[in-house]
Design an enzyme around this catalytic site. Sequence first.
Site, short mmCIF file in Angstrom:
data_model
loop_
_atom_site.label_atom_id
_atom_site.label_comp_id
_atom_site.label_asym_id
_atom_site.label_seq_id
_atom_site.Cartn_x
_atom_site.Cartn_y
_atom_site.Cartn_z
N HIS B 152 0.71 -1.24 -0.08
CA HIS B 152 -0.06 0.19 0.20
C HIS B 152 0.89 1.08 0.23
CE1 HIS B 152 -1.80 -3.29 2.35
NE2 HIS B 152 -2.99 -3.03 1.27
S1 FES Z 1 1.78 -0.52 3.08
FE1 FES Z 1 0.10 -1.99 3.69
S2 FES Z 1 1.35 -3.68 4.52
FE2 FES Z 1 2.92 -2.37 3.93
#
Ligand code: FES
Lengths: 420, 187
Positions: B152
């Site tokens: 993410h």
């Molecule tokens: S940014 Fe969501 S798990 Fe690493």
Amino acid sequence: MATQFKNPVVRWIDHRLPIFTFMEHSAVSYPTPKNLSYWWNFGSLAGIILVIMIATGVFLAMQYTPHTAMAFDSVERIMRDVNYGWLLRYLHMNGASMFFIVIYIHMFRGMYYGSYKEPREILWIIGVLIFLAMMATAFVGYTLPWGQMSFWGATVITNLFSVVPVVGTVIVEWLWGGFSVDNPTLNRFFALHYLLPFVIFALVFLHLWALHTHKSNNPLGIDVKGDKDEIPFHPYYTIKDSFGLGVFLIVYLGFTFFAPNFFGEPDNYIPADPLVTPAHIVPEWYFLPFYAMLRAVPDNFIDVFGILPIIISAKAAGVVVMFGSIILLIFLPWLDSSKVRSSQFRPVFKWAFWLFLLDCIVLGYVGGQPAEGAMLTIGRLCTFWYFFHLLVVVPFLGKYEKTRPLPESISAAVTAKESK
Amino acid sequence: MADHSSTAPGTAHSADHGHDDGRRDFLLLSTLAVGAVGAGLAAWPFIDTMNPSKDVLALATTEVDLSPISEGQSITVIWRGKPVFVRRRTKAEITEAKKTLGEKDPEADDKRTKKPEWLVVIGICTHLGCIPLGQKTGDPKGDYNGWFCPCHGSAYDTSGRIRKGPAPTNLAVPPYEFTGDTTIRIG
Ligand code: FES
Ligand code: HEM
């Protein structure tokens, strides 16, 4: 009729699913003969042990590996590395022995007091089925630690099925999933060992259903004749059962903590070796009477029965005798035609009962000794008596025994005793 | 059991009812209490079997030899089944790390290291558990030249601190010790 509960949540649920009414009727207000002795404790004890076996078993299963290369070590890991693993395993191991002690007492109680008679035949038959399922469970369970006795016990018992005419070998190889007891066998035995206790649980449910339909028998063996003969289960028998449980736990935990391997075989702490059979294979003590019967059938048995050899070999006869000894129990309600249930009023049957009990104990002793010389002869006599008792003595006494007069009612008998 | 109100025939001992009610309640409640305590104590061994066992705990430390790692290089070692990033930081990376405390989860760089040259962090994104990129040459290292989580988009700096993206906290520093000049024991 639904019970009126004070607690509104309980009432709400009970109106939709009358589970509290059910529990109230079967364990609280449940009308029970007022003269039950301590011999009536063993049913509830058996139920509690079943729960203990399932609880310890499920937690053991979380640590156990059903693979021939790892099973033995995984059990040793349970003993040494897993927190309280030793406790769980010893509870499970000794729990199996306790289970059989309790069930044997429970069954002989039923025989002494004629609890298998009308209208409790199905109750009795379900009991025999539970016993068979317990034997199967204990047998496959004993294979799991994959020690020498595990392996050779499994080999010997599965080979019994080779006596089935024509398809014997096919059946045995099917049981093994190969050409000897090996990894596929261990794997399926583990699956069955997990499954069967829950089958037993369901059978126990049916057993209790049948029990609650006609209620408990009692030491006098006469029917309950109204309120005066009964007391509610709670608090009278809840407290009696709890007390019995306390005594039982002292014995059970006594073994678990102070003599955990008392019932076991030292050879089972040697890892399974398919190339070396231990000098003296013995099953767990609870199978010994049946093991004695298996070995009792003489080779020349065949000659005695003339035409039988065509369909049955001596080996097969031993197997038939062994399984027959249990299957026969299913027919006990019809073999015994006496209307009087309790041995208290059957002067001859009472002695026949004690002789039968002694016979079973001697069979158990013989089963643990090498099958030779005097032991073999005693084993044969006792096997003969086992069948003679069930097939001849019991039906004969049912017809011709002069029984003593039965008391008018339970409360009449109790009052008579007290005024003495 | 206590809340059913039906009185079954036979429970009412009209003669001794009343004057020993209190005694009966006391006996019942103390029996139940002792039983409950016993059941609770008996439950503990069962629960405890599911905790890490002795053989698992015996593998709970990991020794790492740092000598083969050259400046600017990282290795990943496994400790308790989790990846641990060990990076031998360059002079530039150290200076960069010391310049700031980070903004989301402020922490000084010397609180996060034992020797400035060596950064040891658990390689698990504190957002939802993915393994951030940046260990291998050619991996994206994110806007702050540390690690970049592809799941993410969290970006960590050269001290393993969260600088951008959804992850809430810095990469965790595992307990470790220098057992020699070039060896550490994690755990
Ligand atoms: S940014 Fe969501 S798990 Fe690493
Ligand atoms: C009717 C109830 C049960 C009986 C009579 C029974 C009997 C046995 C016996 C005799 C053993 C061998 C003990 C030994 O020598 O180590 C055993 C082992 C084992 N049982 Fe059971 N068992 C029962 C229920 C269960 C249940 C419900 C489970 C799991 C869900 C289970 C899991 C195990 C496991 C994993 C082993 C191997 C570990 C060991 O050997 O201690 N058992 N069982």
